[in-house]
Design an enzyme around this catalytic site. Structure first.
Site, PDB file in Angstrom:
ATOM      1  N   ASP A  60      78.180 -17.747  13.192  1.00 46.27           N
ATOM      2  CA  ASP A  60      77.964 -17.218  14.539  1.00 46.27           C
ATOM      3  C   ASP A  60      78.791 -15.939  14.612  1.00 46.27           C
ATOM      4  O   ASP A  60      80.016 -15.990  14.645  1.00 46.27           O
ATOM      5  CB  ASP A  60      78.435 -18.242  15.573  1.00 46.27           C
ATOM      6  CG  ASP A  60      78.297 -17.760  17.003  1.00 46.27           C
ATOM      7  OD1 ASP A  60      78.108 -16.536  17.212  1.00 46.27           O
ATOM      8  OD2 ASP A  60      78.414 -18.585  17.921  1.00 46.27           O
ATOM      9  N   SER A 140      69.115   0.462  17.757  1.00 50.96           N
ATOM     10  CA  SER A 140      67.747   0.358  18.273  1.00 50.96           C
ATOM     11  C   SER A 140      67.283   1.725  18.735  1.00 50.96           C
ATOM     12  O   SER A 140      68.087   2.545  19.210  1.00 50.96           O
ATOM     13  CB  SER A 140      67.711  -0.623  19.448  1.00 50.96           C
ATOM     14  OG  SER A 140      66.464  -0.561  20.126  1.00 50.96           O
ATOM     15  N   TYR A 153      70.802  -4.493  27.239  1.00 48.48           N
ATOM     16  CA  TYR A 153      70.531  -4.458  25.801  1.00 48.48           C
ATOM     17  C   TYR A 153      70.598  -3.022  25.292  1.00 48.48           C
ATOM     18  O   TYR A 153      71.277  -2.736  24.291  1.00 48.48           O
ATOM     19  CB  TYR A 153      69.158  -5.058  25.513  1.00 48.48           C
ATOM     20  CG  TYR A 153      68.685  -4.824  24.093  1.00 48.48           C
ATOM     21  CD1 TYR A 153      69.192  -5.584  23.041  1.00 48.48           C
ATOM     22  CD2 TYR A 153      67.741  -3.842  23.805  1.00 48.48           C
ATOM     23  CE1 TYR A 153      68.767  -5.371  21.735  1.00 48.48           C
ATOM     24  CE2 TYR A 153      67.308  -3.627  22.503  1.00 48.48           C
ATOM     25  CZ  TYR A 153      67.830  -4.389  21.477  1.00 48.48           C
ATOM     26  OH  TYR A 153      67.413  -4.160  20.187  1.00 48.48           O
ATOM     27  N   LYS A 157      73.263  -1.252  22.491  1.00 53.95           N
ATOM     28  CA  LYS A 157      72.859  -0.550  21.282  1.00 53.95           C
ATOM     29  C   LYS A 157      73.319   0.908  21.311  1.00 53.95           C
ATOM     30  O   LYS A 157      73.564   1.512  20.251  1.00 53.95           O
ATOM     31  CB  LYS A 157      71.348  -0.639  21.095  1.00 53.95           C
ATOM     32  CG  LYS A 157      70.853  -2.058  20.789  1.00 53.95           C
ATOM     33  CD  LYS A 157      71.519  -2.641  19.545  1.00 53.95           C
ATOM     34  CE  LYS A 157      70.899  -3.963  19.125  1.00 53.95           C
ATOM     35  NZ  LYS A 157      71.501  -4.490  17.873  1.00 53.95           N
TER      36      LYS A 157
END
Length: 249
Positions: A60, A140, A153, A157
């Site tokens: 993890d 991304s 999100y 990134k």
């Protein structure tokens, strides 16, 4: 000679998608590969196809103790760590930014951001002792050109890009190169999370925003990562490489 002959690479999120493709491509070019994923079954399944010079570790990435164990197992089995690929990622479902709950926000922070902090703390001293190394982070295309409904999100990134550049600057004197890859969406299991409503038309509309007319494929990202990891990119550090079919133009 193969491009990564005798190099040792750790790849997180290696049980599927971009991470799986990177692991297979790196192994094909001679690397000893450590596949890490929170789902050990997925990486165990990968090993059968990759070969003897690979191992699976359950990790993890949001947990420091798991990352320490990952690096320890890699080093104990292969004697060095040359390449660290921070590929594991997490996104909230496409929704208004005020509706993303704190638990999801914290998980985005832990997986997309803090995991890079953990791995850097662990592998940099090893790479420095070896005389150099390569760190590759998966960012991304939405870090460069955000999409509506994915605010937290996209922000995480964007942090990856900023961290990559700062890391590259500071670690250059240690002969450690740091770069990140910025893919467009892949037509994989997570694609529906990027859509406010997952319908065939919504997928078609999303694809239409990419000038080359298709989503990123895992092999596209794997080839970019291979180049960045290899000596062919020995003068490349601090870059955020779009693999997005022109989306961020």
């Amino acid at each position: 000679m193969k491009k990564l002959e005798d190099k040792v690479a750790i790849i997180t999120g290696a049980g599927s998608g971009f991470g799986s493709a990177m692991a297979r491509r790196f192994a094909a070019e001679g690397a000893k590969v450590v596949l890490a994923d929170v789902n050990i079954k997925r990486v165990d399944d990968e090993l059968a196809d990759i070969g003897a010079d690979a191992m699976a570790v359950q990790a993890d990435v949001s947990r420091k103790d798991d990352m320490v164990n990952l690096a320890r197992q890699a080093f104990e089995n292969f004697g060095r760590i040359d390449i660290m690929v921070n590929n594991a990622g997490f996104t909230h479902r496409n929704m208004p930014l005020t509706e993303v709950d704190e638990d999801k926000f914290d998980l985005i922070n832990a997986v997309n951001m803090k995991a890079i902090y953990h791995s850097t703390q662990i592998v940099v001293p090893i790479m420095e002792h070896q005389g150099g190394g390569v760190i590759i982070n998966t960012a991304s295309a939405t870090a460069l050109r955000p999409r509506k409904g994915l605010t937290w999100y996209c922000a995480s990134k964007g942090w990856v890009i900023s961290a990559t550049k700062a890391m590259a600057l500071e670690l250059a004197e240690k002969k450690i190169r740091v770069n990140c890859i910025c893919p467009a969406e892949s037509d994989g299991e997570a694609l529906g999370l990027f859509l406010a409503e997952d319908t065939p038309q919504a997928r078609k509309d999303l694809k239409a925003t990419i000038p080359l007319g298709r989503f990123s494929r895992p092999d596209d990202v794997a080839e970019a990562a291979l180049w960045l990891a290899s000596d062919q990119a020995s003068m490349v550090s601090g870059t955020a490489l779009p693999v997005d079919g022109g989306y961020t133009i």
